[in-house]
Scaffold this active site. Structure first.
Site, mmCIF file in Angstrom:
data_model
loop_
_atom_site.group_PDB
_atom_site.id
_atom_site.type_symbol
_atom_site.label_atom_id
_atom_site.label_comp_id
_atom_site.label_asym_id
_atom_site.label_seq_id
_atom_site.Cartn_x
_atom_site.Cartn_y
_atom_site.Cartn_z
ATOM 1 N N ASP A 53 0.840 -1.189 0.000
ATOM 2 C CA ASP A 53 0.000 0.000 0.000
ATOM 3 C C ASP A 53 0.879 1.244 0.000
ATOM 4 O OD1 ASP A 53 -2.546 -1.038 -0.096
ATOM 5 O OD2 ASP A 53 -2.615 -1.396 2.057
ATOM 6 N N ASP A 111 -7.831 23.594 12.081
ATOM 7 C CA ASP A 111 -7.783 22.290 11.408
ATOM 8 C C ASP A 111 -6.753 21.406 12.124
ATOM 9 O OD1 ASP A 111 -7.653 20.123 9.771
ATOM 10 O OD2 ASP A 111 -7.306 21.242 7.915
ATOM 11 N N THR A 123 -16.402 18.518 5.267
ATOM 12 C CA THR A 123 -17.353 17.414 5.130
ATOM 13 C C THR A 123 -17.083 16.696 3.813
ATOM 14 O OG1 THR A 123 -19.048 18.690 3.973
ATOM 15 C CG2 THR A 123 -19.112 18.714 6.386
ATOM 16 N N THR A 166 -19.014 18.604 0.908
ATOM 17 C CA THR A 166 -18.484 19.861 0.376
ATOM 18 C C THR A 166 -17.033 19.721 -0.080
ATOM 19 O OG1 THR A 166 -17.758 20.601 2.563
ATOM 20 C CG2 THR A 166 -20.007 21.159 1.896
ATOM 21 N N MET A 183 -14.418 20.678 1.411
ATOM 22 C CA MET A 183 -13.653 21.882 1.717
ATOM 23 C C MET A 183 -13.973 22.316 3.142
ATOM 24 S SD MET A 183 -15.711 24.727 -0.545
ATOM 25 C CE MET A 183 -17.493 24.902 -0.420
ATOM 26 N N SER A 184 -13.112 23.165 3.669
ATOM 27 C CA SER A 184 -13.308 23.741 4.997
ATOM 28 C C SER A 184 -12.891 25.199 4.918
ATOM 29 C CB SER A 184 -12.469 22.992 6.038
ATOM 30 O OG SER A 184 -11.084 23.087 5.727
ATOM 31 N N LYS A 224 -10.757 26.466 1.676
ATOM 32 C CA LYS A 224 -9.676 25.666 1.084
ATOM 33 C C LYS A 224 -10.190 24.247 0.919
ATOM 34 C CE LYS A 224 -7.076 23.834 5.074
ATOM 35 N NZ LYS A 224 -8.069 23.983 6.132
ATOM 36 N N ASP A 280 -9.987 -6.376 2.239
ATOM 37 C CA ASP A 280 -8.695 -6.936 1.835
ATOM 38 C C ASP A 280 -8.665 -8.458 1.967
ATOM 39 O OD1 ASP A 280 -7.445 -4.500 1.223
ATOM 40 O OD2 ASP A 280 -6.979 -4.138 3.331
#
Length: 731
Positions: free
Chosen positions: A312, A349, A380, A383, A385-386, A398, A571
């Site tokens: 991964d 953030d 969210t 959206t 974005m925050s 952003k 997986d």
């Protein structure tokens, strides 16, 4: 090492039982030879002493000496296996302490919808040994989890130090890939409801105990094949020994049974026969020391033959925490504007990305208010974005490029609608003879601002593409001030950092003939950039569970052995299909059941170490087999001249070691045959030092070191022992 041998001695003596000894055909032949020579030694006083091949007498103690050293040879072989098994007993004892019987609070008639917290359910105290599959239990802070299971409700901090040895607690929660819990671990906080997924006696800890003690170790296909080869060689040499005496008698050079037994033991590959089981146990033990539990020796061996490695990206090849590396402003935007807007929108953030934006801004010397008033707009999935809404009406956002562009369009369309309404009101007033108001002028000035300008959109797309193609993640920043159009300020370059040293490791694996493949959900452009930076051979972008499974099957159809890691239920099919499937201990029960290894530390990058351990196991087995066969040659030069030199003096030229007498030559060869096993036990347990290289390079190195070493060492060893034996009266 001496203390380990002393502790393993009782187990080695118990293994002298022929019912256990016959499982090792080579050493069983030595056991029979030891028993036979013991009987002869006891009978000699009554039937007469032995004689050498020339008919001259040998020391009365000769048969006893051979018998004793044959028993010592068998004992040393058992000792090697006992030492290997004993290394896991300490860990097994500590694991047993976690199996102490506990009282479980079983939920009667648990209903996930109505009894989510099990507050209204009737709790029934039962012993953990009485739990059955599908039972639900409530575990509170400070209590032991009574059995293996999955959390179906709640989140808690769990102490797994008894299993992993790691003192830091871990978080387990329902509904994700970190829902599995292990019986015997302790809940440190909160309360959870656990559905039991294993029967008593079949828990993860029970399997660990059996495996680390070696009780459940199954021989691997290669080990079985080598055992068959050694057994076949032994049978051939038994036939040689049985037919040798009639031939020698015909030549007037009869050979005593004692000498024939010694010859047989020196002919058969006793060294590798004695160490083969210890090598396999030690290979699994090396994995346990690295907190990896192999469900079978077959998995360890398969790891050594792996040709394709699936890893991964996030958490394995990269650290997984994307960090801001650069601020890329658009034309007409001051850098201070972009940096300040990005930092303000990231102050609340808590993610690594948000923290790194603030840190990068401060590192570049920018200053801003770290405690601005305003309303935080959380991120969210809808959206994407925050941002932050300031008291003066300024809005900062952003997020993903497409989401921010859509937000700018939406803001402009809303304002255009508002301007149109104001213009309509103004036109109505003008029609009634009134002067147009100021709002009408604003509408006139902004009539052409309908959405993101084409030039800005093109520049934004170019910036986003540049970041994506370099392997980064673009984070677009925009703002809207009252009375001004919403605008894109620029892009923050978030970089998923490749772990240090991985490119060198991948180059090493490539030198071993192993192909590395990165699996990621990223788009192909980002995946290609990360793959190039990390140095992997291939990548699978936008991978789904079905894609992983199909990729593994294609590789296997091409004759490749595949290894991969995983932790989620999605997986499980790929883990089950892979030749080496390493499940994370933090993962779901389905993943751990599907894999044939479990990494207790849940470190996906450990897959590289597992491959190295598997290769070390195979190389150790091959090196010691080479040494065992090579050192038999010196024994031939010791015993063959001793057997027939009295009748055929011409054979004296083969006595290149200048051994003192036939009796001392035979005894010296037998003593060396036993002692060399003890000296090789540490190498069998530690493993031959692994160095990356191609198969031909590794073979050449082993032939030079263990082939040539196995040829020279016995000549020196037997000669030194002979110098000591000749000091014994009669020899």
């Amino acid at each position: 090492m001496i203390s380990m041998l002393r502790a393993a001695l009782p187990g080695a003596l118990r293994k002298l039982d022929p019912r256990r000894q016959w499982r090792n055909p080579v050493m069983f032949i030595v056991w029979v030879g030891a028993a036979l020579t013991t009987v002869l030694a006891v009978a000699e006083p009554f039937v007469g002493g032995p004689a050498d091949s020339g008919g001259s007498p040998v020391p009365a103690s000769f048969t006893w000496a051979i018998a004793v050293w044959l028993w010592v040879t068998v004992l040393f072989a058992n000792l090697a296996e006992s030492v290997a098994e004993g290394r896991g007993k300490a860990q097994a004892d500590s694991l047993r302490q976690t199996r102490a019987a506990t009282t479980a609070q079983r939920v009667a008639g648990y209903d996930a919808e109505t009894d989510a917290a099990a507050d209204r359910a009737a709790l029934e105290p039962v012993a953990s040994s009485d739990l059955r599959l599908g039972d639900h239990v409530v575990v509170r802070a400070g209590e032991l989890i009574p059995g293996d299971g999955d959390i179906v409700w709640g989140i808690a901090s769990v102490d797994e130090s008894a299993i992993t040895g790691e003192s830091a607690p871990v978080v387990r929660e329902s509904g994700g890939d970190r829902s599995a819990v292990t019986g015997g671990t302790r809940v440190l906080s909160d309360r959870i409801v656990v559905r039991i997924t294993s029967m008593p006696g079949e828990t993860f800890v029970d399997r660990m105990i059996a495996l680390v003690e070696g009780a459940a170790r199954q021989k691997t296909p290669n080990e079985i094949a080598l055992n068959i080869l050694l057994a076949s060689l032994s049978i051939i040499f038994v036939v040689v020994a049985l037919t040798l005496n009639p031939i020698a008698s015909y030549a007037a050079a009869p050979v005593s049974v004692t000498v024939l037994a010694a010859l047989l033991v020196c002919l058969i590959p006793t060294t590798i026969g004695a160490l083969l089981s210890a090598i396999g146990i030690a290979g699994m033990d090396r994995l346990v020391q690295r907190n990896v539990l192999a469900m079978s020796g077959r998995a360890v061996e398969a790891a050594g033959d792996v040709t394709t490695l699936l890893l991964d990206k996030t958490g394995t090849i990269t650290y997984g925490n994307r960090r801001a590396s650069a601020f890329l402003r658009l034309d007409g935007v001051r850098e201070q504007e972009l940096v300040e807007a990005a930092a303000l929108s990231s102050l609340a953030d808590p993610t690594p990305e948000g923290v790194s934006i603030v840190e990068l801004a401060e590192a570049e010397g920018h200053r801003f208010d770290r405690r601005p008033a305003g309303e935080i707009v959380p991120f969210t999935a809808q959206t994407r974005m925050s941002g932050l809404d300031l008291p003066d009406g300024t809005r900062i956002r952003k997020g993903a490029g497409s989401a921010i562009a859509a937000w700018v369009d939406q803001v402009e369309q809303a304002e255009q609608t508002e301007r149109a309404e104001v213009a309509a009101v103004g036109a109505s007033g003008g029609a009634n003879g009134a002067e147009p108001g100021p709002a009408t002028g604003l509408a006139a000035r902004g009539a052409d601002r309908a959405g993101l300008p084409a030039a800005v959109r093109a520049e934004l797309e170019q910036r986003v593409a540049e970041v994506s193609q370099s392997g980064g993640t673009p984070l677009v920043v925009a703002e809207h001030r009252p009375g001004a159009p919403a605008r894109i300020l620029g892009v923050v370059h978030l970089k998923d950092v490749v772990k240090e040293g991985l490119p060198e490791k991948f180059a090493e694996l490539r030198g071993m003939g192993i192909r590395t493949v990165m699996i990621t959900g990223d788009n192909p452009l980002t995946a290609a950039a990360i793959a190039q930076e990390a140095g992997v051979d291939d990548f699978l972008a936008e991978a789904t569970p079905e894609d992983k499974l199909a990729y593994i099957r294609r590789e296997q159809e091409g004759g490749n052995l595949v290894a991969m890691t995983g932790d989620g239920t999605n997986d499980a099919p790929a883990l089950a299909q892979a030749d080496v499937g390493v499940a994370m201990n933090t993962g779901t029960s389905a993943a751990k059941e599907a894999g044939n290894m479990v990494d207790l530390d849940s470190d996906p990058s450990k897959l590289i170490d597992i491959v190295r351990i598997g290769k070390q196991l195979l190389i150790t087995r091959g090196a010691l087999t080479t040494f065992s066969i090579a050192n038999d040659i010196a024994k031939y030069f010791a015993i063959i001249p001793a057997m027939f030199m009295g009748v055929f003096p011409q054979l004296a030229v083969l006595n290149i070691m200048g051994l003192h007498s036939p009796a001392s030559a035979v005894l010296s060869a037998i003593v060396f045959n036993a002692i060399v096993i003890v000296f090789l036990i540490p190498l069998a347990l530690r493993g031959v030092r692994f160095r990356a290289g191609g198969a031909s390079q590794i073979l050449g190195r082993n032939l030079a070191l263990y082939g040539l070493g196995g040829l020279i060492t016995p000549f020196a060893g037997i000669w030194l022992i002979d110098q000591a034996v000749r000091l014994i009266p009669g020899f």
